[in-house]
Enzyme design. Sequence first.
Site, short mmCIF file in Angstrom:
data_model
loop_
_atom_site.label_atom_id
_atom_site.label_comp_id
_atom_site.label_asym_id
_atom_site.label_seq_id
_atom_site.Cartn_x
_atom_site.Cartn_y
_atom_site.Cartn_z
N HIS A 153 -48.57 -0.54 20.10
CA HIS A 153 -48.37 -1.90 20.61
C HIS A 153 -48.55 -1.95 22.12
CE1 HIS A 153 -47.26 -6.02 20.35
NE2 HIS A 153 -46.57 -5.92 19.25
N ASP A 364 -63.91 -8.26 7.04
CA ASP A 364 -64.75 -7.90 5.90
C ASP A 364 -65.62 -6.69 6.27
OD1 ASP A 364 -66.56 -7.72 3.83
OD2 ASP A 364 -67.42 -9.72 4.10
#
Length: 423
Positions: A153, A364
Amino acid sequence: MELCVTKSNGKLVAPSGPTLSTMLDLSRIDRLPGLRFNAQTLHVFEPIGPHGAAWPIIREALSNALVLYYPLAGRLSPDGSCIDCTSDGVWFVEATATCTLHSVGYFKDVAMISFDDLLPSHPLENQGINPFVLMQITEFDEGGFVMGLIFSHTICDGLGAAQFLTAVSECARGVDPLTVTPSWHRNFIPPSSTTIPPPHFTPPDYHLEQATIDIPLDQITQLKHKLMEESLQQCSTFELIAAILWMNRTRAIKSGSESKTKTMRLVFFADCPSLVSPPLPKGFYGNCFFPVTVTASNETLAQAPIIEVVRMTQGAKARLPEEFSDWIKEEIGQSTNEDPFAPQLGYETLFITDWRRLGFEQIDYGSGPAVHVVPTQGSAVIPSAIIGSVPRPDKGVRLMTWCVENHHLQPFLQSIPTILLPH
């Protein structure tokens, strides 16, 4: 069916071409001690191509994407203030499972997931490697794969991580040039001139239970219309879900010996790129968010109608631009010596994060977007909930919660209206 996964030893995947060798400063938000942790997710996909061979495709795409996202292949400096762009690479683990994704229901039932099997193993300590990104691709019989991801993070928030994975997916599909060109641009906030000590936190002796709650889209729409008719008050899906969750959790834990009046806190994290002046470039992929805190007594929350709790959340959101500006100018927290990025922890504070707009669910790699994306939770003592989407092809919201002790779990679930019955 029992899941049996065999993993490779793992190796570094470096950028496929030359990159800059430099030191890049982290932003004031990147450097926050509270962000020195790793986010972990699972992404479940249908097969890529006729043979479903995901390893070579994603490994090569990862290497190509790192040419532009080369800071992710670097290492954190010893003082934690900047990135040493070494181009060492990110950690990549290949794995195989001895069953089909269909046999495990595409992991739509979160309770049956073995996260240790599907998340990448860390490099051994004696290897001296501490990468920002670790990825495991687990191939399943008859095709399909799960991407297990561990992301620091410190270098990216959720939007930034999704931007990088989108770049990897475009490389996998042969998109050239990439849709978005990355931009470092970590100097958008002046460095802090003061240091507010973090609040003292004594780990409690309770253990929070996990619960998954699915909410069909049509039921959310019906409730929003009902509230609009009754109060002429519009609300977002997030505002509605956050209000119901916070209100019903409070009702569940406010009973018996715990009926004493207490201040309850709701904390959620708002994206702030639009509040930065001048505006951040489109390709920015660092941390730019601010914690929004809402407070109310447990008495108020236990008795208030949903719409009143929604208004509390909306009021806190309306104050965001001013509070974010004050924090940048260091005009917030000085009088009380409190850091908004380090809110008071404990059973009275509930953290909610909305994952639906991060972009993970549109990525995708060649076989269509993920069936679903599963976050993992690292703490059993900090009450929290993540708002995501139900697995495809269904439409709606999935709540993953770790917010109540065992003896509050059933009252919590039973107190939620019928539209929010647990999955």
